[in-house]
Design an enzyme around this catalytic site. Sequence first.
Site: not given
Lengths: 229, 744
Positions: B97, B50
């Site tokens: 998301h 990430h």
Amino acid sequence: MKFGVVTFPGSNCDQDMIDTLEISLGQKVEKLWHKENDLKGCDFIVLPGGFSFGDYLRSGAIAKFSPIMNEVIAHGQKGGYVMGVCNGFQILCETPLLDGALLHNDNQKFICKNIFLKPNSSDAAITKDLDPNKAYKIPIAHGEGRFFAPNDVIKSIQDNNQILFQYCDEEGNVTDESNPNGSIENIAGITNVGKNVFGMMPHPERAADENLSNIDGKFFFESILANLK
Amino acid sequence: MDKNTQVLATVEDAIELGLLAEEFELIKEAMGRTPNFTELSIYSVMWSEHCSYKNSIKWLKTLPKEGPHMLVQAGEENAGLVDIGDGLGCVFKIESHNHPSALEPYQGAATGVGGINRDIFTMGARPIAQLNSLRFGEISKERTKWLVKGVVKGIGDYGNSFGVPIIGGETMFDKSFNTNPLVNAFSAGILEGKMISATSAGPGNPVYIVGSATGKDGIAGAAFASKDITEESSEDLPSVQVGDPFQEKLLLEATLELAKTDAVVGMQDMGAAGITCSSCEMSAAGDNVGMDIDLSKVPTRQENMKDWEILLSESQERMLCVIEKGKEKIVEDIFEKWDLHAVQIGVVTEGGIINYSMNGEVVASVPAESLVLGGGAPVYEREYKEPAYYQEFKKFNIDDVAQPEDLKEVAMTLLQHPNIASKRWIYEQYDSMVGTKTMTTNRPSDAGISNIKGSNRALAMTVDCNSRYVNADPEIGTQIAVSEAARNIVVSGGIPSAVTNCLNFGNPYNPECYWQFVGAIKGMSAACRKFETPVTGGNVSFYNQTVMEGKEEPVFPTPTIGMIGVVPDKSKIMTMDFKSKGDLIFIIGESKDDISSSEYLVSYHKIDASPAPYFDLDKEFALQETMKGLIDHRLINAAHDCADGGLFVALTEMGMPNKLGFDIVTDAEIREDAFLFGEAQSRVVVTINEDQEEEFIEFMMNQTVPYTLLGHVTKGKMCVDDEHYGYVEEIKDIYDTALEKALS
């Protein structure tokens, strides 16, 4: 003649209202901060839309305690002009200035779209110059816009000619299908007995700029300007 | 202080935190010693996929970054910055998301909206419009309905309160997303003054944390999992962050007020890995600077939070801010006005070391540079392999598919399919008009258009990706995604300017998934170079997979393209709706005997295995140049891209706003189903006023792009080769309510 637009924390249509009054209508506008105790000589106070204090409790319930609201209420009670749009209407219904309450939409969802409004009372500055037979295209954007009041209050609002606008269809017929949120009597906006305080859920300031290809809301402000006492 | 976090870490700890054994060795090398547990945790989040992009950066670097309008290089700041003329800049970005939304759709989607908007205003720009790109599983499944309702309400509640309109988007349903939806949020803002950089500078300058208090939310989401630590505290750790749009609105106003002063040196929002990531990245971006941070000064929501909890918390609506020494009061006064925290938690130091202390004791000491992308974070080359299905799909032959007898029935089926039908149920829950800039509410175009008040310009924007095409052929499918985005902007009267991407793929350690990723990057590079739309940034989301028949399968690869364009002359904005009965309907571009990967082939014939639809990048480019000319010369009065569902759907969509119909003839050379429902690319339907026919033909004669007269606009009746397909008014009702019915 000077307009004052109040900003609460969480207001998000304050700048839209200022742009409409200044750019589309060429008016003088003062920005008022909710923590202030002074209306700075404004004659016409606008409470704009948004989510004051996040509206986590009941819409408008916290905003009425902001310092500036003492001045706004006093101004309205003395006969001064006050207008609340969307969250501003919700706030006004929390004060002695306007009757009724705005409940969750009957479909329990936030709704944003163009609706049509039929002017009802023609006693108020905001409706006086409008065509009672025309359906005005104005956007709504709210989750809590279902106007409610007890039967006796509704009756007195009707008897005193205090209903400003009703939701209607494109042809101006006030029908159940054209009522977007379940408001009693399709009520979209009301005024007080003195006809100096206006509250409405739809956003006329979102329909007052030619760039947006809809200026039906501009007529509301022009009626106000033409009929202020 | 927690004793456990100060012991020296072991390679087993590293593996448990998701690092590789060789990465543990790299960490020891970078630090010149063995890290303690807190330090190792910092590396584990900073070197996670990430934050570090370790499995994607090699390929991302091949994307075109240069363009005539770029003001900031890709990856240098939180979001891309593009010159849009009149002294204004546009800051824009898209982010995923997906994983939080799969677990808790409401908060997952809401915090996605919060995060992307913070990326915009942390640079000093005011967000003016949002888009989103959503993927869900089969709509008949209860879980899908739950996800759709939660995600839409989450996006709506956050964005509506925050006060930035959502002016467009796309939604697709496919079984590959059954357990793993995609939630990609895009935001664009206008920068009027100077940009705030996410860079620290000036030893001695104070470091502030501003915005919300820090809580325990999101810590589990940062892959911080150790038995020693979580046993005592895991019960109160929500794994998904909780959003508060009201705090975000206050943070926006306070930040923009601060941006107007000369007090800010640099600022970065806190997303993944909170204080850790923002302090490391800001320091590493600076010139040999570090920070001394006192974690005990951070305002917290709970009592007795541990050092690592404060370091790794992903509480929303917070920023890290470096202020010029002596100007502390300016910051404190602004945040006081907005009832927000602004607390000095540290100071900028010389040398690149960041020391985090708690109650007077240093708990972690790390070299900033070693932690970040472009610094010491590892970079991997992953192997990739063409999956067997790719060649299988190419064997598809249209002749093996019989043309249905009743094409009217096909048309009705398609118009009610959730992938084609109106997304009204979704977009009416979003405030699309706050800000009084949305020009496409009353005059719909293929792209969303936001007015730039006080100028003759407007900003056009769109998000596009047909995941099915990309699955069938990653390289071509992604070229199509970029092309469709550019086409949507061009047919709206805009000039494509730049791209942000959101790369949603499966497991990068699966060579077949990685092959899809590599193909997508190659396709994106080629198309972005062709349209001169550099990729300014975005994000990568790997590990999107769905369990099907007991087997883990990647979702359809989805490199979502967010594109902005400038409309240089507002009076030339082109809309997509039919204007008047009698107007002539032309199709610009080539009709093909092609139904590959069309909604028609998949949902009507139930055939999944086919290649991407017909596409040629050079022809696409020529089409768009022709469209620019037609619009610039004011020769057409409506234009609409022929996309999902093909020509028939495009015509119906053009008819619905004004309840006008069409009367057209098909092409005898081409199968009627392919003509009406095929999705061959690079086609645009236009209408022209009869009086301009000659001028139009004269213009088109000088173009290389083919064009064909289809017919004319009618009062409401829809006719194909003299066969009556119904009335637009009736169809509109079915089309508008189909999604709502499917969800109930």
